[in-house]
Design a protein around this motif. Structure first.
Motif, short mmCIF file in Angstrom:
data_model
loop_
_atom_site.label_atom_id
_atom_site.label_comp_id
_atom_site.label_asym_id
_atom_site.label_seq_id
_atom_site.Cartn_x
_atom_site.Cartn_y
_atom_site.Cartn_z
N VAL A 1 -34.63 24.00 -46.54
CA VAL A 1 -35.87 24.58 -46.03
C VAL A 1 -35.80 26.11 -46.13
CG1 VAL A 1 -37.27 24.91 -43.95
CG2 VAL A 1 -36.37 22.64 -44.49
N SER A 2 -34.67 26.67 -45.69
CA SER A 2 -34.52 28.13 -45.73
C SER A 2 -34.60 28.66 -47.14
CB SER A 2 -33.17 28.52 -45.10
OG SER A 2 -33.11 28.11 -43.75
N ALA A 3 -33.96 27.95 -48.10
CA ALA A 3 -33.97 28.41 -49.48
C ALA A 3 -35.38 28.38 -50.06
CB ALA A 3 -33.04 27.53 -50.32
N THR A 4 -36.16 27.38 -49.70
CA THR A 4 -37.54 27.29 -50.21
C THR A 4 -38.38 28.47 -49.72
OG1 THR A 4 -37.39 24.88 -50.26
CG2 THR A 4 -39.58 25.83 -50.36
N TYR A 5 -38.19 28.84 -48.46
CA TYR A 5 -38.93 29.96 -47.90
C TYR A 5 -38.41 31.31 -48.36
CZ TYR A 5 -42.26 27.68 -44.78
OH TYR A 5 -43.33 26.99 -44.29
N SER A 6 -37.20 31.34 -48.89
CA SER A 6 -36.60 32.60 -49.33
C SER A 6 -36.91 32.95 -50.76
CB SER A 6 -35.09 32.55 -49.13
OG SER A 6 -34.76 32.36 -47.77
N ARG A 7 -37.53 32.04 -51.51
CA ARG A 7 -37.78 32.28 -52.93
C ARG A 7 -38.81 33.38 -53.12
NH1 ARG A 7 -38.17 25.87 -54.30
NH2 ARG A 7 -35.97 25.43 -54.15
N HIS B 1 -49.81 26.62 -46.81
CA HIS B 1 -49.67 25.17 -46.63
C HIS B 1 -48.87 24.53 -47.77
CE1 HIS B 1 -52.88 25.69 -43.61
NE2 HIS B 1 -52.41 24.58 -43.10
N ALA B 2 -49.08 25.01 -48.99
CA ALA B 2 -48.32 24.49 -50.12
C ALA B 2 -46.83 24.77 -49.94
CB ALA B 2 -48.83 25.10 -51.42
N LEU B 3 -46.50 25.96 -49.43
CA LEU B 3 -45.10 26.31 -49.19
C LEU B 3 -44.51 25.43 -48.10
CD1 LEU B 3 -42.66 28.14 -49.65
CD2 LEU B 3 -43.69 29.79 -48.05
N ALA B 4 -45.26 25.21 -47.03
CA ALA B 4 -44.77 24.36 -45.94
C ALA B 4 -44.51 22.95 -46.43
CB ALA B 4 -45.78 24.35 -44.79
N ALA B 5 -45.40 22.43 -47.28
CA ALA B 5 -45.21 21.09 -47.82
C ALA B 5 -43.99 21.03 -48.73
CB ALA B 5 -46.46 20.65 -48.58
N SER B 6 -43.83 22.04 -49.58
CA SER B 6 -42.69 22.09 -50.49
C SER B 6 -41.37 22.18 -49.73
CB SER B 6 -42.85 23.27 -51.44
OG SER B 6 -41.76 23.37 -52.34
N ALA B 7 -41.33 23.02 -48.71
CA ALA B 7 -40.11 23.16 -47.91
C ALA B 7 -39.79 21.88 -47.15
CB ALA B 7 -40.27 24.33 -46.94
N THR B 8 -40.82 21.20 -46.66
CA THR B 8 -40.61 19.94 -45.96
C THR B 8 -40.01 18.90 -46.90
OG1 THR B 8 -42.44 20.37 -44.44
CG2 THR B 8 -41.74 18.07 -44.68
N ARG B 9 -40.55 18.80 -48.10
CA ARG B 9 -40.01 17.84 -49.07
C ARG B 9 -38.56 18.18 -49.45
NH1 ARG B 9 -45.43 18.19 -51.13
NH2 ARG B 9 -44.79 19.85 -52.57
N ALA B 10 -38.28 19.47 -49.61
CA ALA B 10 -36.92 19.88 -49.94
C ALA B 10 -35.95 19.52 -48.82
CB ALA B 10 -36.88 21.38 -50.22
N GLY B 11 -36.37 19.75 -47.58
CA GLY B 11 -35.53 19.41 -46.44
C GLY B 11 -35.28 17.92 -46.33
N LEU B 12 -36.33 17.14 -46.53
CA LEU B 12 -36.17 15.69 -46.45
C LEU B 12 -35.25 15.17 -47.55
CD1 LEU B 12 -39.87 14.66 -45.67
CD2 LEU B 12 -37.91 14.48 -44.13
N ALA B 13 -35.40 15.72 -48.76
CA ALA B 13 -34.53 15.30 -49.86
C ALA B 13 -33.07 15.60 -49.54
CB ALA B 13 -34.96 15.99 -51.15
N ALA B 14 -32.80 16.76 -48.94
CA ALA B 14 -31.44 17.12 -48.57
C ALA B 14 -30.90 16.22 -47.46
CB ALA B 14 -31.38 18.58 -48.15
N LEU B 15 -31.79 15.74 -46.60
CA LEU B 15 -31.37 14.78 -45.57
C LEU B 15 -31.00 13.43 -46.17
CD1 LEU B 15 -33.97 15.09 -42.63
CD2 LEU B 15 -31.54 15.67 -42.55
N GLY B 16 -31.49 13.19 -47.38
CA GLY B 16 -31.36 11.87 -47.98
C GLY B 16 -32.55 10.99 -47.69
N ALA B 17 -33.65 11.61 -47.26
CA ALA B 17 -34.87 10.87 -46.92
C ALA B 17 -35.97 11.27 -47.91
CB ALA B 17 -35.31 11.17 -45.50
N GLY B 18 -36.36 10.38 -48.78
CA GLY B 18 -37.37 10.69 -49.77
C GLY B 18 -38.76 10.69 -49.17
#
Length: 364
Positions: A358-364, A251-268
């Motif tokens: 999102v992909s990069a977060t899951y690939s770490r 769940h922590a990974l899913a939350a982190s990846a979601t935040r990373a994806g939103l930041a890349a979209l330009g949506a905080g």
């Protein structure tokens, strides 16, 4: 030839009475609790109301932290039973600040019980539970924690934190059924509950449920729904096979990846990571856009986004990554669908960059 009218859900056998105790012990293991574990044959809101009803009495003084409708309801149920309740209400859709809790405790001549929700699915926030409980423990206050939306998504160590009553439901991070719930109840909490005028002969009576423990934890009272308990067993099998730490990390990974994806979209995101739930991420909708329009656009792609609930500001959209949705595929779908919805509404969104994040977060 098979019977076309046959359904495996028809004619289920009764749940074996000797397995209820094992279920309770397994839940105690997930909660890291040596306290009594009660099984409630209903959705977790019933267990929450039963806790309030069973505790409430004239003369009981309660500090009730309100960060969602559930906290508000809990205070109402306590008042109905004659308790004196002081609500401390957080800013809309935000976690409570620990300084506000400390000030309220210092200002009160006596507090018997402190109640708080751990994580809020309504707004995707996380209250500072360890700090709140440390303040209560130093004052000898009995604590009640609504952990329905946090168990399995965040660490929850009942013994280490000194939680007197923890209420959980398996339908969220644990990926189980919604029609059964459970409580962990300490000796100190039982001293408040098992009074002479305690509610009895009621589904809302924890004193009645205590009889199940005292009589050897065999058959539950009433007529339990076997499907719910078989489903709970299956969910606990999955959790134990992976380990609760692995489930929390997922769940922590899913939350982190979601935040990373939103930041890349330009949506905080709505709140910073330290104040955010691992189960739901809330994002503020850009000015001039309506949440309902974005949610409808995502739905056309087969992705369910939802609005913030309760006292959350009405400009929040929630991306759900709870339980079975705490996966790369679900997180990617959420973020991409939100990006597509933004674009269709005329707002810039870098979907390729978001997908890569999102992909990069899951690939770490």
């Amino acid at each position: 030839m098979s019977d076309p009218g046959w359904n495996p859900l028809h004619g289920l056998p009764s749940y074996p009475a000797e397995r209820y105790a094992a279920l309770a012990d397994r839940i105690g293991g997930i909660l890291q609790s040596r306290n009594d574990i009660l099984l409630v044959q209903a959705e977790a809101v019933v267990a929450l109301e039963a806790t309030a009803v069973s505790l409430a009495s004239p003369g009981l003084s309660v500090l009730n932290i309100v960060t969602s409708p559930y906290g508000g309801w809990f205070g109402q149920w306590l008042r109905r039973g004659g308790a004196t309740v002081r609500d401390i209400v957080a800013e809309p859709g935000l976690p409570i600040e620990i300084e506000v809790v400390a000030t309220a405790l210092d200002a009160a001549p006596r507090i018997d019980v402190l109640a708080v929700v751990h994580a809020e699915s309504a707004s995707g926030i996380l209250n500072p539970l360890p700090e709140i409980l440390a303040l209560a423990r130093s004052r000898g206050i009995v604590t009640v924690v609504d952990a329905v939306a946090s168990v399995g998504g965040h660490p929850l160590d009942v013994e280490a934190l000194g939680i007197d009553i923890a209420i959980i439901g398996p339908q969220k991070a644990l990926g189980g059924p919604a029609g059964v719930s459970a409580l962990s109840v300490s000796r100190r909490a039982w001293e408040l509950i098992l009074r002479d005028d305690a509610p009895r002969d009621s589904i809302l009576s924890l004193a009645d449920l205590k009889r199940w423990i005292d009589s050897g934890r065999q058959a539950l009272p009433g007529t339990p729904a076997p499907l719910e308990f078989f489903a709970l067993e299956t969910a606990l099998d999955r959790v134990e096979a992976d380990g609760i730490e692995t489930l929390i990390a997922r769940h922590a990974l899913a939350a982190s990846a979601t935040r990373a994806g939103l930041a890349a979209l330009g949506a905080g995101a709505w709140v910073p990571p330290a104040k955010a739930s691992n189960l739901v991420t809330a994002v503020p909708v850009p000015a001039g856009l309506e949440p309902a329009a974005l949610i409808s656009a995502a739905a056309r792609l087969g992705v369910e986004l939802t609005e913030g609930l309760g006292n959350a500001p009405n400009h929040l959209v929630r991306l759900n990554h709870t339980g079975p949705r705490a996966t790369f595929q679900a997180v990617l779908a959420n973020v991409v669908a939100y990006g597509v919805a933004l674009r269709q509404a005329g707002h810039p969104a870098d979907i390729a960059a978001a997908s890569e994040a999102v992909s990069a977060t899951y690939s770490r």
